[in-house]
Write a protein that holds these residues in place. Structure first.
Motif, PDB file in Angstrom:
ATOM      1  N   ARG A  95      -8.609   6.731  -5.016  1.00 14.98           N
ATOM      2  CA  ARG A  95      -7.479   7.659  -4.659  1.00 14.98           C
ATOM      3  C   ARG A  95      -6.254   7.095  -5.201  1.00 14.98           C
ATOM      4  O   ARG A  95      -6.148   6.022  -5.603  1.00 14.98           O
ATOM      5  CB  ARG A  95      -7.640   7.746  -3.332  1.00 14.98           C
ATOM      6  CG  ARG A  95      -8.971   8.225  -2.597  1.00 14.98           C
ATOM      7  CD  ARG A  95      -8.906   8.150  -0.930  1.00 14.98           C
ATOM      8  NE  ARG A  95     -10.057   8.903  -0.547  1.00 14.98           N
ATOM      9  CZ  ARG A  95     -10.616  10.015  -0.516  1.00 14.98           C
ATOM     10  NH1 ARG A  95      -9.627  10.888  -0.736  1.00 14.98           N
ATOM     11  NH2 ARG A  95     -11.754  10.206   0.048  1.00 14.98           N
ATOM     12  N   ASP A  96      -5.004   7.795  -5.014  1.00 12.12           N
ATOM     13  CA  ASP A  96      -3.957   7.576  -5.491  1.00 12.12           C
ATOM     14  C   ASP A  96      -3.236   6.980  -4.132  1.00 12.12           C
ATOM     15  O   ASP A  96      -3.798   6.601  -3.189  1.00 12.12           O
ATOM     16  CB  ASP A  96      -2.957   8.644  -6.141  1.00 12.12           C
ATOM     17  CG  ASP A  96      -2.448   9.522  -5.096  1.00 12.12           C
ATOM     18  OD1 ASP A  96      -2.887   9.561  -3.992  1.00 12.12           O
ATOM     19  OD2 ASP A  96      -1.239   9.884  -5.199  1.00 12.12           O
ATOM     20  N   ARG A  97      -2.102   6.538  -4.354  1.00 10.45           N
ATOM     21  CA  ARG A  97      -1.405   5.974  -3.128  1.00 10.45           C
ATOM     22  C   ARG A  97      -1.424   6.577  -1.905  1.00 10.45           C
ATOM     23  O   ARG A  97      -1.105   5.958  -0.720  1.00 10.45           O
ATOM     24  CB  ARG A  97       0.112   5.378  -3.339  1.00 10.45           C
ATOM     25  CG  ARG A  97       1.206   6.264  -3.840  1.00 10.45           C
ATOM     26  CD  ARG A  97       2.436   5.548  -4.004  1.00 10.45           C
ATOM     27  NE  ARG A  97       3.536   6.659  -4.019  1.00 10.45           N
ATOM     28  CZ  ARG A  97       4.794   6.151  -3.856  1.00 10.45           C
ATOM     29  NH1 ARG A  97       5.131   4.885  -3.497  1.00 10.45           N
ATOM     30  NH2 ARG A  97       5.592   7.098  -4.125  1.00 10.45           N
ATOM     31  N   GLY A 108      -3.400   9.051  -0.949  1.00 11.88           N
ATOM     32  CA  GLY A 108      -4.878   9.395  -0.525  1.00 11.88           C
ATOM     33  C   GLY A 108      -5.488  10.539  -1.179  1.00 11.88           C
ATOM     34  O   GLY A 108      -6.714  10.913  -1.009  1.00 11.88           O
ATOM     35  N   ASP A 121     -14.016   3.025  -0.856  1.00 12.68           N
ATOM     36  CA  ASP A 121     -12.925   3.664  -1.528  1.00 12.68           C
ATOM     37  C   ASP A 121     -11.860   2.831  -2.294  1.00 12.68           C
ATOM     38  O   ASP A 121     -11.359   1.924  -1.455  1.00 12.68           O
ATOM     39  CB  ASP A 121     -12.509   4.747  -0.591  1.00 12.68           C
ATOM     40  CG  ASP A 121     -13.184   5.891  -0.386  1.00 12.68           C
ATOM     41  OD1 ASP A 121     -14.289   5.891  -1.017  1.00 12.68           O
ATOM     42  OD2 ASP A 121     -12.747   6.794   0.569  1.00 12.68           O
ATOM     43  N   TYR A 180      -7.928   2.243  -3.270  1.00 11.09           N
ATOM     44  CA  TYR A 180      -6.784   3.234  -3.211  1.00 11.09           C
ATOM     45  C   TYR A 180      -5.729   2.450  -4.215  1.00 11.09           C
ATOM     46  O   TYR A 180      -5.684   1.183  -4.278  1.00 11.09           O
ATOM     47  CB  TYR A 180      -5.926   2.960  -1.978  1.00 11.09           C
ATOM     48  CG  TYR A 180      -6.533   4.011  -0.887  1.00 11.09           C
ATOM     49  CD1 TYR A 180      -5.934   5.019  -0.440  1.00 11.09           C
ATOM     50  CD2 TYR A 180      -7.672   3.723  -0.224  1.00 11.09           C
ATOM     51  CE1 TYR A 180      -6.604   5.815   0.668  1.00 11.09           C
ATOM     52  CE2 TYR A 180      -8.408   4.347   0.766  1.00 11.09           C
ATOM     53  CZ  TYR A 180      -7.645   5.690   1.278  1.00 11.09           C
ATOM     54  OH  TYR A 180      -8.463   6.307   2.100  1.00 11.09           O
ATOM     55  N   ASP A 226      -3.931  -1.052  -4.416  1.00 10.97           N
ATOM     56  CA  ASP A 226      -3.237  -1.292  -3.411  1.00 10.97           C
ATOM     57  C   ASP A 226      -4.108  -1.684  -2.292  1.00 10.97           C
ATOM     58  O   ASP A 226      -3.831  -2.563  -1.493  1.00 10.97           O
ATOM     59  CB  ASP A 226      -2.654   0.178  -2.993  1.00 10.97           C
ATOM     60  CG  ASP A 226      -2.111   0.382  -1.699  1.00 10.97           C
ATOM     61  OD1 ASP A 226      -1.342  -0.987  -1.418  1.00 10.97           O
ATOM     62  OD2 ASP A 226      -1.772   1.254  -1.034  1.00 10.97           O
TER      63      ASP A 226
END
Length: 742
Positions: free
Chosen positions: A66-68, A70, A247, A249, A480
């Motif tokens: 996922r990106d920052r 979500g 997941d 991030y 992240d």
């Protein structure tokens, strides 16, 4: 008579015994051979085999990347492979491909294949083949493609109408889907199905580096099996529970990354560039918000696969973007006097007796050479301060011969991380270090203005944090956090200072006084319309600082005039930078290229970082009444509900379609939205009317384009000043819409 009757009875009994014995013997023989009890029909082998165990693997689901914010970038998706059953002896109605021509014509538009291509596979029916696949395009079908095939009506005659194509069946598989297809491709990498491991396996990039986190742990189910190996009902028990993958991030922002991809692609196409690269990063933390290079590839199709990661593996001579470091080193060493003057234009090179030191000699220049300014006539006599604003090579040469010692210069560059790996996690194994040429005295002068030695974009970005971040250099990072299937954070990225003391406290490379002075000069580079060499990159309303550079490219040991490196490092706001955007490419163009691609990227990054512009085009904005809201969840709700929720917020709703239900929204639920911000609501209708985009940002236009699927072309940068299609006009994906930004 009595004796005869007795004999008859005995004979009957004997015959009955023989008959029963024969039946029993035959039943035993039959059961032995077939495994089925003749009278009861029970499969005795099945009962016997029922004591044997069958072990099945319960596959774990691979984690999502996922990106920052979500948003899913890489995730599992059920896909389907077509199996065409060809055998005419297969039992059942519609059990095989009956009409090959009809089948091929029906499948062709859905699969993107030619009818003749499909017929080549189906005609294998004439060879007696039982079944066939339809090649690569018959694999990895989406749910939508499968639904479309199953919705085809087959009517050989009115009494035999059916839905779906006879003999066309599907094998369900799991594949990895990337949204969008081009998204920091060489950084993200991809996962594909491994038949030996029977799971998705990361092949390159983040997918490979974090495979142990992403793959999860398979479970195990045990059951009793029959003679054919099938599980007997009611006997299955799970002995090991499958644990889905974690997941991942990223620090990458999807909106900024998409703007970066658009910037690089247009650079390649419109500036005749051979390659291009860009990095967007938070100054104080080192979080990479966008990252990429061209050539690149689509993560889904993987055609023209590219493995080389431009920002970390491509080395180049950067040109004048290196000059702020030369100035900062001189300032930090206390030898810089900004008001001292230099005669510009040409620096004639002279050497001492053993050729270890260079000095500036009176002209004319000899065979030992000279250093010219980019503007060959020069600007006459100017100060050192003006020298950086105008990007004077002669000022750099004077600093490095009359003010700054050779060893000190190279020592600072080493401390800043040039010519060595940054050690960014997940990249260090493949990072290039560049080439440090320090054999001759002239090498020092050359690299003072960015020639003669080569570096990577990642090294440059890391080093610039020492200027933009009050002297503290931070390492870039892009992971992240990692969250396991139980929602526990098992890894968390953090800011890492490149230089610390024994107790781990961050140590400066440059003082506050040095960084403030350098940034003051870099502000003039971008914002001074007369002297600033980077003024063409200036964006109205944004408080930017920066430095541009043009590097000649050596070919076969000498510099030609056919290919150049053009790049810019910029940051904002000028007094306390929060975000930095680096961009470069190689092309035959020198200066006469389109800057709007970079300006669009910088604008999107600026807005995403939450930095307020010095000016605003929205005259209705009253910052005394400015508020921040949490975006409500609107998907799958009615328009009445949506209108009621949005009426509680001072925002501008933009509706895509005139439907009654919401199918998508931006921002996502729980994301932060602010006063007068555009919020986009997509409905369950394809009837779209053109909105009024005047004063929209580039980012807003790109969001609308992605959600609507319309053919929108943007020219320029800044905010929208005109649109080729008037407001409220009905538009479709075939409508060309040209948006002008300034």
């Amino acid at each position: 008579m009595k004796k005869n009757t007795t004999n008859i009875k005995i004979l009957v009994i004997f015959l009955a015994i023989v008959l029963i014995g024969g039946i029993i013997s035959f039943n035993v023989f039959f059961t032995t051979i077939s495994g089925v009890h003749l009278r009861s029909g029970i499969n005795v082998l099945e009962k016997k085999a029922g004591s044997q165990e069958k072990v099945e693997v319960l596959q774990a689901k691979r984690g999502t990347i996922r990106d920052r914010n979500g948003s899913a970038i890489a995730q599992n998706s059920d896909t389907y492979t077509i199996v065409a059953i060809l055998d005419k002896n297969r039992q059942g109605d519609y059990a095989y491909v009956e009409d090959r021509q009809f089948t091929a014509e029906a499948l062709a538009p859905i699969l993107g294949m030619e009818v003749d291509q499909i017929l080549e596979y189906l005609n294998l029916q004439d060879t007696g083949q039982y079944q066939t696949y339809l090649g690569e395009k018959g694999k990895n079908l989406t749910q939508e493609q499968k639904d479309a095939i199953e919705a085809i009506v087959y009517t050989p005659d009115p009494e035999k109408e059916t839905t779906g194509l006879p003999g066309i069946e599907f094998e369900k598989t799991v594949s990895r889907v990337y949204t969008p297809g081009r998204f920091a491709s060489t950084l993200l990498g991809f996962a594909s199905y491994d038949s030996e491991q029977q799971r998705l396996v990361g092949q390159v990039g983040i997918e490979a580096y974090l495979d142990d986190y992403l793959k999860g742990t398979d479970g195990k189910a045990v059951s009793q099996k029959d003679a054919n190996g099938y599980s007997l009902p009611g006997t299955t028990r799970i002995t090991e529970v499958a644990t889905n993958g974690s997941d991942v991030y990223l620090t990458i922002d999807k909106d900024i990354q998409e703007a970066l991809e658009d910037c690089l692609q247009k650079t390649i196409e419109n500036n005749d560039a051979e390659n291009a690269w860009a990095i967007v990063m938070e100054v104080e933390t080192g979080k990479i918000l966008a990252y990429g290079g061209y050539p690149t590839y689509d993560l889904n199709s993987r055609e023209d696969l590219v493995y080389a990661d431009m920002p970390s593996m491509f080395t180049f001579e950067p040109g004048s973007v290196i000059k702020p470091f030369t100035y900062a080193i001189a300032m930090e060493e206390g030898v810089y006097r900004g008001s001292d003057t230099v005669e510009t234009g040409r620096f004639c090179i002279g050497y001492n007796e053993d050729y270890t030191e260079i000095y500036r000699k009176e002209g004319p220049c000899s065979l030992e050479g000279n250093i010219n300014d980019g503007y060959r006539p020069g600007w006459g006599t100017i100060t050192f301060d003006e020298g950086l604003v105008r990007s004077s090579n002669t000022c750099i040469a004077t600093l490095l011969t009359s003010y700054l010692k050779t060893d000190v210069f190279w020592d600072y560059l080493d401390r800043l991380g040039f010519f060595k790996q940054t050690g960014v996690e997940g990249l260090s194994m493949s990072e290039e270090t560049g080439i440090k040429n320090n054999t001759y005295a002239i090498d020092r002068l050359n690299f003072g203005y960015g020639q003669g030695s080569s570096i990577t974009a990642l090294q440059l970005v890391q080093a610039y944090t020492a200027i933009f971040n009050d002297g503290y250099e931070v390492k870039p990072y892009y992971i992240d956090k990692i969250v396991d299937a139980n929602n526990n954070v098992v890894y968390e990225g953090e800011t890492t200072y490149v230089h610390t003391d024994e107790e781990g406290n961050p140590q400066r490379i440059f003082s506050t006084e040095t960084t403030q002075k350098v940034m003051e000069l870099m502000k003039q580079v971008i914002q001074d319309p007369e002297k600033g060499t980077g003024y063409s990159y200036n964006i109205e309303g944004l408080d930017m600082i920066g430095k541009t550079g043009t590097g000649e490219i050596a070919v076969n040991g000498s510099y030609g005039k056919s290919l150049y490196t053009s790049n810019i490092m910029a940051a904002a706001p000028s007094d306390d930078p929060k975000i930095m955007v680096y961009y470069g490419f190689q092309s035959s163009h020198v200066g006469d290229f389109d800057k709007s691609f970079y300006q669009n990227l910088f604008t999107v990054a600026y807005e995403a970082a939450g930095i307020r512009s010095t000016e605003t085009t929205d005259t209705d904005t009253n910052y005394e009444n400015w508020q921040e809201y949490s975006m409500p969840a609107l998907k799958n709700h009615t328009m009445d509900y949506v209108n009621q929720k949005l009426s509680e917020m001072n925002v501008h709703p933009v509706f895509i379609g005139d439907g009654t239900m919401v199918t998508d929204q931006y921002p996502s639920s729980n994301d932060s939205v602010t006063t007068n911000q555009n919020v986009f609501i997509k409905t369950n209708s394809v009837n779209i009317s053109m909105p009024n985009m005047i004063n929209w940002s580039y980012k807003d236009v790109m969001i609308y384009k992605e959600m609507s699927g319309l053919n929108i072309v943007c020219n320029g940068s800044g905010t929208v000043v005109s649109q080729s299609v008037t407001e409220n006009t009905a538009v479709t994906s075939d409508t060309e819409i040209v948006i002008q930004l300034e």
